[in-house]
Design a protein around this motif. Structure first.
Motif, PDB file in Angstrom:
ATOM      1  N   ASN A 428     -86.706 -23.620  90.100  1.00  0.00           N
ATOM      2  CA  ASN A 428     -86.180 -23.348  91.450  1.00  0.00           C
ATOM      3  C   ASN A 428     -86.223 -24.578  92.350  1.00  0.00           C
ATOM      4  OD1 ASN A 428     -85.519 -20.625  90.962  1.00  0.00           O
ATOM      5  ND2 ASN A 428     -87.633 -20.003  91.315  1.00  0.00           N
ATOM      6  N   ILE A 429     -85.883 -25.720  91.780  1.00  0.00           N
ATOM      7  CA  ILE A 429     -85.800 -26.968  92.545  1.00  0.00           C
ATOM      8  C   ILE A 429     -84.419 -27.054  93.186  1.00  0.00           C
ATOM      9  CG2 ILE A 429     -85.807 -29.490  92.351  1.00  0.00           C
ATOM     10  CD1 ILE A 429     -87.654 -29.119  89.907  1.00  0.00           C
ATOM     11  N   PRO A 430     -84.330 -27.403  94.465  1.00  0.00           N
ATOM     12  CA  PRO A 430     -83.010 -27.551  95.090  1.00  0.00           C
ATOM     13  C   PRO A 430     -82.155 -28.563  94.327  1.00  0.00           C
ATOM     14  CG  PRO A 430     -84.729 -27.567  96.756  1.00  0.00           C
ATOM     15  CD  PRO A 430     -85.424 -27.619  95.427  1.00  0.00           C
ATOM     16  N   ARG A 448     -85.067 -26.943 105.685  1.00  0.00           N
ATOM     17  CA  ARG A 448     -86.360 -26.475 105.190  1.00  0.00           C
ATOM     18  C   ARG A 448     -86.251 -25.213 104.338  1.00  0.00           C
ATOM     19  NH1 ARG A 448     -90.417 -27.277 110.299  1.00  0.00           N
ATOM     20  NH2 ARG A 448     -88.560 -26.693 111.479  1.00  0.00           N
ATOM     21  N   GLU A 449     -85.254 -24.388 104.628  1.00  0.00           N
ATOM     22  CA  GLU A 449     -85.096 -23.172 103.830  1.00  0.00           C
ATOM     23  C   GLU A 449     -84.612 -23.460 102.408  1.00  0.00           C
ATOM     24  OE1 GLU A 449     -81.445 -23.555 106.587  1.00  0.00           O
ATOM     25  OE2 GLU A 449     -83.621 -23.876 106.679  1.00  0.00           O
ATOM     26  N   ALA A 450     -84.168 -24.692 102.153  1.00  0.00           N
ATOM     27  CA  ALA A 450     -83.703 -25.034 100.799  1.00  0.00           C
ATOM     28  C   ALA A 450     -84.820 -24.905  99.768  1.00  0.00           C
ATOM     29  CB  ALA A 450     -83.137 -26.451 100.784  1.00  0.00           C
ATOM     30  N   TRP A 451     -86.072 -25.004 100.219  1.00  0.00           N
ATOM     31  CA  TRP A 451     -87.205 -24.922  99.292  1.00  0.00           C
ATOM     32  C   TRP A 451     -87.874 -23.546  99.295  1.00  0.00           C
ATOM     33  CZ3 TRP A 451     -85.983 -29.343 101.971  1.00  0.00           C
ATOM     34  CH2 TRP A 451     -85.730 -30.477 101.187  1.00  0.00           C
ATOM     35  N   SER A 452     -87.226 -22.557  99.875  1.00  0.00           N
ATOM     36  CA  SER A 452     -87.839 -21.226  99.966  1.00  0.00           C
ATOM     37  C   SER A 452     -88.117 -20.642  98.586  1.00  0.00           C
ATOM     38  CB  SER A 452     -86.945 -20.279 100.769  1.00  0.00           C
ATOM     39  OG  SER A 452     -86.817 -20.722 102.102  1.00  0.00           O
ATOM     40  N   ARG A 453     -87.134 -20.694  97.705  1.00  0.00           N
ATOM     41  CA  ARG A 453     -87.315 -20.125  96.369  1.00  0.00           C
ATOM     42  C   ARG A 453     -88.360 -20.912  95.580  1.00  0.00           C
ATOM     43  NH1 ARG A 453     -82.812 -20.375  93.006  1.00  0.00           N
ATOM     44  NH2 ARG A 453     -83.767 -18.782  91.687  1.00  0.00           N
ATOM     45  N   PHE A 454     -88.350 -22.227  95.725  1.00  0.00           N
ATOM     46  CA  PHE A 454     -89.345 -23.040  95.032  1.00  0.00           C
ATOM     47  C   PHE A 454     -90.749 -22.648  95.483  1.00  0.00           C
ATOM     48  CE2 PHE A 454     -92.244 -26.648  95.039  1.00  0.00           C
ATOM     49  CZ  PHE A 454     -92.188 -27.059  93.718  1.00  0.00           C
ATOM     50  N   ALA A 455     -90.943 -22.566  96.787  1.00  0.00           N
ATOM     51  CA  ALA A 455     -92.271 -22.245  97.318  1.00  0.00           C
ATOM     52  C   ALA A 455     -92.711 -20.846  96.917  1.00  0.00           C
ATOM     53  CB  ALA A 455     -92.265 -22.388  98.837  1.00  0.00           C
ATOM     54  N   SER A 457     -91.935 -19.141  94.312  1.00  0.00           N
ATOM     55  CA  SER A 457     -92.117 -18.930  92.870  1.00  0.00           C
ATOM     56  C   SER A 457     -93.084 -19.910  92.221  1.00  0.00           C
ATOM     57  CB  SER A 457     -90.762 -19.030  92.158  1.00  0.00           C
ATOM     58  OG  SER A 457     -90.225 -20.341  92.278  1.00  0.00           O
ATOM     59  N   PHE A 458     -93.601 -20.885  92.977  1.00  0.00           N
ATOM     60  CA  PHE A 458     -94.393 -21.932  92.330  1.00  0.00           C
ATOM     61  C   PHE A 458     -95.617 -21.369  91.612  1.00  0.00           C
ATOM     62  CE2 PHE A 458     -97.872 -24.948  92.115  1.00  0.00           C
ATOM     63  CZ  PHE A 458     -97.271 -25.977  91.410  1.00  0.00           C
ATOM     64  N   THR A 459     -96.348 -20.481  92.259  1.00  0.00           N
ATOM     65  CA  THR A 459     -97.549 -19.931  91.628  1.00  0.00           C
ATOM     66  C   THR A 459     -97.200 -19.224  90.325  1.00  0.00           C
ATOM     67  OG1 THR A 459     -98.654 -19.671  93.764  1.00  0.00           O
ATOM     68  CG2 THR A 459     -99.501 -18.366  91.936  1.00  0.00           C
ATOM     69  N   THR A 464     -97.135 -19.337  84.427  1.00  0.00           N
ATOM     70  CA  THR A 464     -96.384 -19.299  83.171  1.00  0.00           C
ATOM     71  C   THR A 464     -96.840 -20.413  82.237  1.00  0.00           C
ATOM     72  OG1 THR A 464     -94.427 -18.281  84.167  1.00  0.00           O
ATOM     73  CG2 THR A 464     -94.087 -19.533  82.138  1.00  0.00           C
ATOM     74  N   MET A 465     -96.983 -21.622  82.778  1.00  0.00           N
ATOM     75  CA  MET A 465     -97.465 -22.734  81.957  1.00  0.00           C
ATOM     76  C   MET A 465     -98.893 -22.478  81.490  1.00  0.00           C
ATOM     77  SD  MET A 465     -97.052 -25.711  80.500  1.00  0.00           S
ATOM     78  CE  MET A 465     -95.710 -26.692  81.224  1.00  0.00           C
ATOM     79  N   ARG A 466     -99.738 -22.015  82.387  1.00  0.00           N
ATOM     80  CA  ARG A 466    -101.137 -21.771  82.021  1.00  0.00           C
ATOM     81  C   ARG A 466    -101.248 -20.689  80.946  1.00  0.00           C
ATOM     82  NH1 ARG A 466    -105.206 -20.059  86.711  1.00  0.00           N
ATOM     83  NH2 ARG A 466    -103.818 -18.248  86.724  1.00  0.00           N
ATOM     84  N   LYS A 467    -100.499 -19.606  81.102  1.00  0.00           N
ATOM     85  CA  LYS A 467    -100.556 -18.521  80.119  1.00  0.00           C
ATOM     86  C   LYS A 467    -100.027 -18.973  78.761  1.00  0.00           C
ATOM     87  CE  LYS A 467    -100.157 -14.831  83.554  1.00  0.00           C
ATOM     88  NZ  LYS A 467     -99.250 -13.819  84.169  1.00  0.00           N
TER      89      LYS A 467
END
Length: 478
Positions: A428-430, A448-455, A457-459, A464-467
């Protein structure tokens, strides 16, 4: 090969995975062999508490009937279906330790490792640094992979001219091997003798965040040696971690099905699950890092002339509208300017004019940029230190953008090939369509809203990587 496969094999347990619809094959039990001697018959379905199901896929934890030692002399294990004798695949035969730090082999490193989990360029003279194309992105993703892994020591595996003694030593002195998350899935990869080595390893082999490289979303028919390498890796791990759906599709097209989409290690290099971006008001943006990619080829961009023209024009406008710094990621000519090597700079100037990158109408501005507003790092740590001084990052280099985001700096990637599009989609990177750069200002994109989806979904992406690492038994620090 059995319908079930091994996701994880440690000195304590084995984790089997397969479809609920195929679970009847387990009713007859699973035979465990230790150093090729029959040891026990296990019944995975007998303990309901050990069976988890998600979307029709079963994951079954089976505790081994006795505790194996943690030493390098631990035995080889093999599991087969009791009823048919079919081997249960996707696992090396030597289990991973759990209580001590593992020793690892890296199959294709980049640069030189120092201070345990840091990477820098080789200790070359400046002239050699200039003349040698070294992709800083490879150093970044290797450094990032090291920061995810939990290990005692790492050695570079010899994939060129190894002998039987080398293979025996790798199998007895190391716990796992890994491949960093770079663009290894394409038609032109030179694997040397990696396929032969991987097939002979008795330890797990992990590929973490690898990706396909193509200019468009097209099928890739891997050559025989490429297919051999990926089939060998697939048989030495529970699943191969890829950067996105396209890479998974390419491997599936070539017969490799045990694949999971995990993104790229470089986004998680700070190991900060609660990452937040420093999203300043547009009026407060001054310092902008522009990641240049002038060097390219047919499998990296769709239209070379348009690609270079749009990039050059946008860089010049960005320079006029901000305190821009151009980050360099490998190009020889730019390094000649950065290091102020007069003879090489003159040669570079001639080359850049011949390639129409330098033009008479803008030469004064271009050379001013090249002499005063460029950044080049010889260690990955230097990029971390630099990027946190910037307000915004934009450009063509995946590993100019991902580490910026990892350090909390808002960043946007230009969509010029399938790799950039795939990573942007996964994480979800712009993403800026290349065509929209024409006559555009950076202010047209920085909202600033361009990064809403990134922010938002980051956790989830971090988890996902950790699991994935945990599920496959990869020793990690996430």
């Amino acid at each position: 090969m059995s319908e079930f496969w091994i996701d994880q094999l440690t000195v304590e347990k084995v984790v089997l995975t397969g479809l609920r619809a195929d679970s009847a094959v387990l009713e007859g039990g699973v035979d465990l062999f230790v150093d090729e001697a029959p040891w026990a018959r296990l019944f995975p379905l007998a303990h309901a508490h050990a069976v988890q199901e998600v979307g029709g896929v079963l994951s079954i934890d089976i505790q081994l009937p006795y505790r194996l030692g943690e030493g390098f002399d631990r035995p080889r294990l093999r599991l087969v279906m009791a009823a048919t004798g079919e081997p249960i695949g996707h696992s090396a035969s030597r289990p991973l330790p759990r209580k001590r730090k593992a020793r690892a082999l890296v199959l294709i490193p980049a640069g030189h490792r120092y201070d345990h989990d840091k990477v820098r360029m080789h200790d070359w003279p400046v002239s050699q640094i200039i003349d040698t194309y070294s992709n800083i992105g490879d150093l970044m993703v290797y450094d990032s992979t090291l920061k995810l892994l939990d290990f005692d020591e790492i050695e570079v595996a010899n994939i060129v001219d190894f002998n039987d003694h080398d293979v025996d030593r790798y199998n007895t002195e190391f716990d796992f091997a890994f491949l960093r998350g770079s663009n290894f899935i394409h038609e032109y990869m030179d694997w040397a003798r990696a396929g032969d080595l991987i097939e002979r390893l008795d330890i797990p082999v992990f590929a973490i965040g690898v990706g396909a490289q193509a200019e468009t979303r097209r099928p890739i028919n891997l050559p025989p040696e490429g297919q051999r390498v990926w089939a060998a890796i697939a048989d030495k791990c529970g699943s191969i971690g890829v950067r996105g759906i396209y890479s998974a599709e390419v491997l599936a097209h070539n017969g490799i099905k045990n694949v999971e989409v995990v993104g790229c290690p470089s986004l998680f290099r700070r190991r900060d699950r609660n990452l937040t971006l420093d999203l300043k008001h547009q009026a407060d943006i001054r310092r902008i890092a522009f990641s240049l990619r002038r060097e390219t080829g047919g499998n990296y961009c769709r239209d070379l002339e348009t690609y270079l023209g749009l990039q050059r024009a946008f860089m010049l406008r960005l320079d006029q509208e901000s305190q821009m710094t151009v980050t360099l990621h490998g190009e020889r000519e730019e390094k000649a300017y950065f290091f102020r090597d007069r003879d090489r700079e003159l040669q570079a100037r001639e080359t850049l004019f011949e390639e129409d990158w330098f033009q008479e109408s803008t030469i004064f501005q271009m050379e001013d940029i090249y002499r005063t507003r460029m950044f080049f790092n010889t260690t990955v740590a230097q990029y971390d230190d630099f990027i946190v001084t910037q307000d915004f990052a934009i450009g063509y280099r995946v590993h100019g953008i991902l580490p910026a985001l990892a350090n909390g700096i808002p960043a946007m990637l230009v969509d010029y090939d399938e790799r950039s599009a795939e990573l942007a989609q996964t994480l979800n990177i712009p993403l800026i369509p290349e065509s929209e750069l024409k006559n555009a200002s950076w202010r047209d994109f920085y909202k600033r809203e361009a990064w809403s989806r990134f922010a938002a979904s980051f956790t989830e992406k971090y988890d996902t990587m950790r699991k994935y690492l945990t599920k496959n038994g990869v020793p990690h620090r996430l």
